[in-house]
Design an enzyme around this catalytic site. Sequence first.
Site, PDB file in Angstrom:
ATOM      1  N   ASN A  42     -31.568  -1.306  57.700  1.00 42.24           N
ATOM      2  CA  ASN A  42     -32.553  -0.404  57.105  1.00 42.24           C
ATOM      3  C   ASN A  42     -33.943  -0.711  57.676  1.00 42.24           C
ATOM      4  OD1 ASN A  42     -32.439  -2.851  55.637  1.00 42.24           O
ATOM      5  ND2 ASN A  42     -33.203  -1.904  53.773  1.00 42.24           N
ATOM      6  N   ILE A  43     -34.722   0.342  57.807  1.00 42.81           N
ATOM      7  CA  ILE A  43     -36.046   0.242  58.420  1.00 42.81           C
ATOM      8  C   ILE A  43     -37.028   1.011  57.546  1.00 42.81           C
ATOM      9  CG2 ILE A  43     -37.429   0.701  60.480  1.00 42.81           C
ATOM     10  CD1 ILE A  43     -34.673   0.843  62.014  1.00 42.81           C
ATOM     11  N   GLU A  44     -37.944   0.288  56.910  1.00 36.37           N
ATOM     12  CA  GLU A  44     -38.902   0.933  56.016  1.00 36.37           C
ATOM     13  C   GLU A  44     -40.176   1.321  56.756  1.00 36.37           C
ATOM     14  OE1 GLU A  44     -37.500  -1.236  51.893  1.00 36.37           O
ATOM     15  OE2 GLU A  44     -39.387  -1.861  52.805  1.00 36.37           O
ATOM     16  N   CYS A  53     -31.883   4.238  56.055  1.00 38.21           N
ATOM     17  CA  CYS A  53     -30.891   3.258  55.608  1.00 38.21           C
ATOM     18  C   CYS A  53     -30.113   2.697  56.803  1.00 38.21           C
ATOM     19  CB  CYS A  53     -29.898   3.911  54.655  1.00 38.21           C
ATOM     20  SG  CYS A  53     -30.632   4.611  53.170  1.00 38.21           S
ATOM     21  N   GLU A  55     -26.890   2.418  57.083  1.00 42.44           N
ATOM     22  CA  GLU A  55     -25.707   3.229  57.377  1.00 42.44           C
ATOM     23  C   GLU A  55     -26.057   4.391  58.292  1.00 42.44           C
ATOM     24  OE1 GLU A  55     -26.951   2.179  54.504  1.00 42.44           O
ATOM     25  OE2 GLU A  55     -25.457   2.235  52.902  1.00 42.44           O
ATOM     26  N   CYS A  90     -26.090   4.814  49.556  1.00 45.09           N
ATOM     27  CA  CYS A  90     -26.816   5.773  48.714  1.00 45.09           C
ATOM     28  C   CYS A  90     -26.229   7.173  48.904  1.00 45.09           C
ATOM     29  CB  CYS A  90     -28.307   5.746  49.042  1.00 45.09           C
ATOM     30  SG  CYS A  90     -28.753   6.658  50.542  1.00 45.09           S
ATOM     31  N   CYS A  93     -26.701   8.800  52.420  1.00 45.27           N
ATOM     32  CA  CYS A  93     -25.779   8.280  53.436  1.00 45.27           C
ATOM     33  C   CYS A  93     -24.366   8.795  53.209  1.00 45.27           C
ATOM     34  CB  CYS A  93     -25.807   6.757  53.442  1.00 45.27           C
ATOM     35  SG  CYS A  93     -27.351   6.109  54.121  1.00 45.27           S
TER      36      CYS A  93
HETATM   37 ZN   LIG Z   1     -28.535   5.340  52.387  1.00 50.02          ZN
END
Ligand SMILES: [Zn+2]
Length: 135
Positions: A42-44, A53, A55, A90, A93
């Site tokens: 994941n990359i914010e 996310c 995935e 989530c 995804c």
């Molecule tokens: Zn997700």
Amino acid sequence: MSKEQLIEAAKEMLNFSYTPYSNFKVGAALLCKDGSVYTGCNIENASFGPSICAERTAFFKAISEGKKDFEAIAIVGGRNGVIEDFCPPCGVCRQVMSEFCDPDTFDIYLANAENKIVSYKLTELMPLIFGKDRI
Ligand SMILES: [Zn+2]
């Protein structure tokens, strides 16, 4: 590749997760039917909206390189990169998975702190999918 190996590949991705805001790190490893594996973390982003996310990172990497047939995905995650409980995908995804995967055969592997692995079919996590067959 075994589900245990796929989980290990997902765990490696926790090292690359970029999460200065939530500190909740997630790693994923996507197994293609041809045996290749695409990983993701994941990359914010400070603007939050552009965050992605693990995935979807894995899926988009694979799809952007011409892959379209997928067998399974392994997902792990936890606060500060420490795996405690299972980390299910989530809803966004799950929707992306539904575009490219057979919901009755695609496996989703999750692992907890004790390295117990649970397996779900996409249809179990996302019944009554809104997919391309409805358009
Ligand atoms: Zn997700």
